[in-house]
Structure formats: structure tokens, C-alpha cells
Design a protein around this motif. Structure first.
Motif, mmCIF file in Angstrom:
data_model
loop_
_atom_site.group_PDB
_atom_site.id
_atom_site.type_symbol
_atom_site.label_atom_id
_atom_site.label_comp_id
_atom_site.label_asym_id
_atom_site.label_seq_id
_atom_site.Cartn_x
_atom_site.Cartn_y
_atom_site.Cartn_z
ATOM 1 N N UNK A 26 37.729 6.956 -35.011
ATOM 2 C CA UNK A 26 38.801 7.735 -34.267
ATOM 3 C C UNK A 26 39.178 6.940 -33.115
ATOM 4 N N UNK A 27 40.121 7.008 -32.350
ATOM 5 C CA UNK A 27 40.444 6.255 -31.178
ATOM 6 C C UNK A 27 41.292 5.091 -31.795
ATOM 7 N N UNK A 28 41.559 3.949 -30.956
ATOM 8 C CA UNK A 28 42.337 3.074 -31.639
ATOM 9 C C UNK A 28 43.667 3.584 -31.783
ATOM 10 N N UNK A 29 44.296 3.032 -32.992
ATOM 11 C CA UNK A 29 45.566 3.495 -33.360
ATOM 12 C C UNK A 29 45.826 3.344 -34.702
ATOM 13 N N UNK A 30 44.645 3.275 -35.542
ATOM 14 C CA UNK A 30 44.784 2.898 -36.767
ATOM 15 C C UNK A 30 44.258 3.867 -37.721
ATOM 16 N N UNK A 39 56.722 7.094 -29.179
ATOM 17 C CA UNK A 39 56.384 6.851 -27.738
ATOM 18 C C UNK A 39 55.197 7.267 -27.749
ATOM 19 N N UNK A 40 54.465 6.026 -26.618
ATOM 20 C CA UNK A 40 52.948 6.493 -26.996
ATOM 21 C C UNK A 40 52.555 5.983 -25.378
ATOM 22 N N UNK A 41 51.285 6.144 -25.068
ATOM 23 C CA UNK A 41 50.865 5.651 -23.810
ATOM 24 C C UNK A 41 49.521 4.686 -24.454
ATOM 25 N N UNK A 42 49.650 3.621 -23.656
ATOM 26 C CA UNK A 42 48.397 2.448 -24.126
ATOM 27 C C UNK A 42 47.318 2.409 -23.541
ATOM 28 N N UNK A 43 46.160 1.831 -23.789
ATOM 29 C CA UNK A 43 45.310 1.678 -22.982
ATOM 30 C C UNK A 43 44.113 0.699 -23.681
ATOM 31 N N UNK A 44 44.331 -0.390 -23.420
ATOM 32 C CA UNK A 44 43.426 -1.514 -24.284
ATOM 33 C C UNK A 44 44.131 -1.343 -25.687
ATOM 34 N N UNK A 45 42.999 -1.215 -26.822
ATOM 35 C CA UNK A 45 43.007 -1.068 -27.920
ATOM 36 C C UNK A 45 43.601 0.275 -28.370
ATOM 37 N N UNK A 46 43.576 1.221 -27.459
ATOM 38 C CA UNK A 46 43.995 2.608 -27.849
ATOM 39 C C UNK A 46 45.642 3.053 -27.528
#
Length: 572
Positions: free
Chosen positions: A95-99, A163-170
Motif C-alpha cells: 500500500x502507499x505509493x500509487x501502484x 486530481x491527487x495530492x503528491x508527496x514524494x512517491x505517494x
């Protein structure tokens, strides 16, 4: 196909794919290997070197060559009469990331998502900040600081219309219902008109399906030059107004972003041990079981997989029920396999650490464990008992450390109050709810329950026991009673009645004897949570802590070993 007599373990990754193993098959055959034992091959996080961080269980990992490469490997094995045993993960996903599309859907839609019940989440929290929200402890700093520093930019994925909020690889997706608020801040008339359609999703009976064409339209408009950038700039948190807007937008989501440091205390979903990037699955639910195993069952039916090794069986809510269900499903597939892959019996092994005098439950219908206990026995035979006394004395004199069992007890208390504090608190809260359901126990306090719980877990002699609707199995009773007796030494006499109450709640009385309803459900939940706590607390305390603090003989410090035992004589 040869009977299962010897395996070779192959660890697949992008630099050693399924095709790389094909030319090695003749050599393995010459060695007398009957089966290749493969690491997980379903789609894992990009670049994974182990495969246990699955992001899509419906596909063979393309980094390993995909399904075509698997077919080529199995064809090579069949030429030598060999089989394939596959390692698989039922307890968790990455989980986490975007995959992980299931996880991303959950974040975007919350309990509306079809995957909301796939992950082991406690939606009802006593913390007002987590009421109906999922804690996401993925930020590199405190939330307010990350917001102030512009480390949570609102972005648009032009390929998916997201639409998304980014934080490093997340990537933290914004619920499409909230797109309306964002698009309304654009000066572009087309986007303002589209904003109304997104806002209307709130009243839709099928919001997920209805959002897809709207997101496609958004992507088209932006591709053709619509001014979305002005709206995104309005949420730049480095400005005062942008800070307020972005915070309000995030507060509307089904998740709460937080520093990674909050996980130990506040986590409200089950992880693999204390790893934030591995989220627990609820495979006890039929829909989750089928979704996570569909590709495996297909591969078994097609004759491409000839056995399974189940990772971390002790993480599941009901290991017995899972194994029996898996056995039934697999057996139903055997008659459909090709003739050249026919099997009379399909082996299923579980990764399970057995404690002293513990035996695998026969009614699981599995073929055994992966062999930690065998390696422990071999190791014991390799050590001269004459070395025990001088090495023990040397270690004690040089370090003044306690003996190994005491190291484990201290380590368990440490992890229960540190990396697994949130998990322990979850069990204590569940037991408090059980106490509140009975007039005879409603005066028991959370503090007292917490103390008794920690003492009991700290003295657990095995990784876990297996309560069920009928209570504690006779096979597990001695272990529970041993923990109960030893826990008294950690508690004052005033807390001993709490231990007696825990004995009743935790399998002493069968929960099926209660009438169906809230009280029965809460007792079952508390029992399951307790059993899912003892295993990770043992692993973190023994393997990750005590083994590094006690070095009387390092060759006895290995997974599944009884490090307090030095050697053993040959036995008939």
C-alpha cells in the motif's frame, strides 16, 4: 510428474526472471530436484527484489516476464518430469505509493469503494480525528509542516483524469465528488460547467461509474487547453489562502495524512508487523478470498502450479478456516488439469513458526510447515553440549545481560509500547467494549485491561493460538495457561482478577454460545485482534530484538529456533 522429494528455491526479480531459470532446469534435474520452489510471482511493486509486496494479484508480474515466461518455465520443467511450487501472500498487499489500484480506489472513495472491505480497517475510532477516516502515516514530517512547506502539491494526472495530492512517491487521490469545488475556481467556463456534474455525484446511486466519463471529459478538456492550472494554483499551500483551501480539501477526504511517526500509536488498520507499506487483507471474507486468489486458481487449473507455500499464515483472522477453504477450492480444480500435469494430491505448506512442544493443527488439512522446526533440530545436533556452560558464563560475565527468556519478555514489553503500541491499544479497546456489555464487568477500566493484556502477551510461549467459535482448542490450552500463570508475576494482586476475566473472554467461553448480535460480534472481534497481536509481537521481540541483544551463540539465533536451547542429543 515426479513425486515431491527435493526443491530448489529460486528468488525471482527483474534481474533474474522466469526465463532466466529455464536453462537451469536440466542442471536441477541432474541434481535430483523434483520441484522448483518459486518466490511470489504475482505483480509486485516495481523493482521488488522479493515479491511479497504485491500490488495486483490478478496478474503474473510483467517484470518477471509475465504469464508467457511462466508457461515457458513450466514447459521446461515438464520435459524433466518436474513441478512448480509457488510462494504466495494471502495476508497483505503493498500500500502507499500509487501502484495498488485497490488501495487507490479505497482512498478516493472511502467506504463507497468496492475495496473498502478488502483491507483490515477499523473505521470506528475513539479519536475524533479518525472518525470514519483512514490514518495514512506516510509523510516525512508533521502534517502542518508538510502543508506549510508546499510538500503536498495538488496535481492533475492527465492520462487518467485524476486530481491527487503528491508527496514524494505517494499519490493521495481526491474524491471525484470534490472535483467540483476545485474546478469551480478555474476561470474556464467549460471546467466550471463540468464542476457541477462532479458535485452532483454526491446524490448519484452509482458515483464510481458516473465519475469515469466525467474524468475522461476533464482529461480531454485539459488536453485541449482548458485552464486547470489556475485552479491548482489556488490550492498552493505556500500561500495563506492556499494553505486553508488545501487543508479543507484534505479534511473532506476519507483519509487523514500524518507523519510516519504517528503509525506506532495511532494506526487504525492492520499492517504486516509494523511496516506501513504493507496493509493487511481480510481474506476471511469470501469476496476478498476469491479476488486475491483468482489468478492462482487459474494457474493451478491450467496445470502451471503444482503446490503452494502460504506466507505468514499467523497473520490471518482464521488460519484454520482459510486453509480448509483453500484445500477445498484446490481439490475442486484438480480434475480439470491437463493430463501431463495430473496430480493425485496438491501440496499446501504454511509458513509457521512452531514453539516448543507445539504441533501444527491437523484439521487445517495442510501438508506441513516450511521447516523452521526441522532446521532447529538439525542445528541443535550440530552443537557440543560441553560448550554450553562456559559460553553461558562468558556471556553473562561480559555483558551482564539476562538470560534469553527474560530478554524476550523485556523485548515484548518494549514492542507493545513502541512499534506495536497502536495494535495493542486496538485490542485493549476491543476488550473494553466487551467489558461494557456486561454489568458484572463494566467497571473494569481501560488501564487495567491494558496492563493485564500486555502481561499476558509478554509471556505467550508460542506465536499465537487459534480460538474459534467453540473456544480455545485443547491443543492450545496449555500454552494459554502457561502465559496466564507467568503473567501474574508482572502484575500486582489487584490486577489478577483481570487475568481471570481475560481467560474467560479469550476463548474460555465460546462466543457462539452468545445470542447473535452486538455483544457476540464484539467478543469475536476482540479474540481475533488478540490473536493477530501475539504473532507480530513475538516476531518483533524475538527475531528483531532479542536475537540482537543475546549473543551467547549466534548460530542458535535464527528464525524458528529455540535460542535458549544450546544442543540436543540424538534421539531414536
Amino acid at each position: 510428474m515426479k513425486p515431491l522429494t527435493a526443491t530448489v528455491r529460486l528468488q525471482f526479480h527483474s534481474d533474474f526472471t522466469l526465463d532466466h531459470a529455464v536453462p537451469l532446469v536440466p542442471y536441477f534435474a541432474q541434481l535430483g530436484i523434483s520441484h522448483v520452489y518459486a518466490s511470489p510471482i504475482l505483480k509486485a511493486r516495481a523493482g521488488s527484489r522479493h515479491g511479497y509486496d504485491v500490488v495486483d494479484p490478478t496478474r503474473v508480474n510483467p517484470e518477471l516476464g509475465g504469464e508467457a515466461a511462466l508457461e515457458r518455465l513450466v514447459a521446461a520443467l515438464r520435459q524433466h518430469g518436474m513441478g512448480l511450487i509457488l510462494d504466495t501472500v494471502s495476508n497483505h498487499m503493498a500500500v502507499g505509493g500509487a501502484d495498488n489500484p485497490w488501495w487507490q480506489s479505497l482512498l478516493a472513495w472511502g467506504r463507497r469503494s468496492p475495496y473498502a472491505e478488502f483491507f483490515d480497517i477499523q473505521w470506528h475510532s475513539s479519536d475524533p480525528l479518525l472518525a470514519g477516516q483512514l490514518l495514512l502515516p506516510f509523510l516525512g514530517s508533521d502534517y502542518g509542516l508538510a502543508l506549510k512547506n508546499g510538500e503536498l502539491p495538488l496535481q492533475f494526472d492527465k492520462h487518467q483524469g485524476l486530481l491527487q495530492v503528491a508527496h514524494y512517491e505517494h499519490r493521495f487521490p481526491i474524491c471525484p465528488i470534490d472535483y467540483g469545488w476545485i474546478l469551480a475556481l478555474s476561470p474556464d467556463p467549460a471546467l466550471q460547467a463540468l464542476a457541477e456534474h462532479f458535485t452532483a455525484l454526491e446524490a448519484s446511486a452509482t458515483p464510481l461509474a458516473d465519475a469515469l466519463p466525467l474524468q475522461a471529459e476533464l482529461a480531454r478538456l485539459v488536453h485541449e487547453g482548458a485552464d486547470l492550472e489556475s485552479a491548482l494554483v489556488a490550492f498552493d499551500s505556500r500561500s495563506e489562502n492556499g494553505f486553508k483551501r488545501l487543508h479543507l480539501l484534505l479534511e473532506r477526504q476519507t483519509y487523514r495524512l500524518a507523519s510516519w511517526r504517528t503509525a506506532a500509536d495511532d494506526i487504525n488498520w492492520r499492517r504486516f508487523f509494523d511496516i506501513n507499506e504493507l496493509g493487511g487483507l481480510r481474506v476471511e471474507r469470501a469476496v476478498v478470498f476469491e479476488a486475491t486468489h483468482a489468478k492462482l486458481f487459474e494457474l493451478i487449473e491450467r496445470g502451471l502450479v503444482d503446490g503452494l507455500r502460504i506466507d505468514h499464515i499467523d497473520g490471518l483472522a482464521d488460519p484454520r478456516g482459510y486453509c480448509r477453504k483453500l484445500r477445498r477450492r484446490v481439490e475442486s480444480l484438480l480434475a480439470r488439469r491437463p493430463l501431463n500435469a495430473a496430480l493425485e494430491h496438491f501440496p499446501i505448506y504454511v509458513e509457521k513458526i512452531l514453539g516448543a512442544n507445539e504441533h501444527l493443527h491437523r484439521d487445517w488439512l495442510t501438508d506441513g510447515t516450511t521447516g523452521y522446526e526441522f532446521m532447529n533440530q538439525v542445528s541443535l545436533l550440530q552443537h557440543d553440549p560441553a560448550g554450553e556452560a562456559p559460553l553461558t558464563e562468558l556471556w553473562a560475565n561480559v555483558t551482564e545481560r539476562p538470560d534469553f527468556p527474560e530478554e524476550v519478555r523485556l523485548a515484548r514489553h518494549l514492542v507493545l509500547n513502541a512499534s506495536l503500541a497502536g495494535d495493542c491499544e486496538s485490542v485493549a479497546q476491543a476488550l473494553l467494549q466487551v467489558a461494557r456489555n456486561d454489568l458484572m464487568t463494566r467497571d473494569l477500566t481501560l488501564g487495567a485491561i491494558r496492563r493485564a493484556l500486555q502481561a499476558l502477551v509478554a509471556h505467550y510461549p508460542v506465536y499465537r493460538t487459534y480460538f474459534n467459535a467453540c473456544g480455545r482448542p485443547a491443543q492450545d490450552e496449555a500454552f494459554f495457561q502457561q502465559a496466564l500463570a507467568n503473567a501474574r508475576h508482572d502484575l500486582s494482586e489487584a490486577d489478577w482478577p483481570l487475568l481471570e476475566q481475560l481467560e474467560q473472554w479469550l476463548g474460555g467461553h465460546a462466543w457462539r454460545q452468545l445470542p447473535p448480535g452486538r455483544a457476540r460480534k464484539q467478543l469475536r472481534h476482540a479474540c481475533v485482534r488478540f490473536q493477530q497481536l501475539t504473532a507480530p509481537s513475538a516476531a518483533k521481540a524475538v527475531e528483531d530484538t532479542a536475537f540482537y541483544r543475546s549473543a551467547r551463540l549466534l548460530s542458535r539465533n535464527d528464525v524458528g529456533f529455540e535460542a535458549e536451547r544450546f544442543s540436543a542429543p540424538l534421539e531414536a
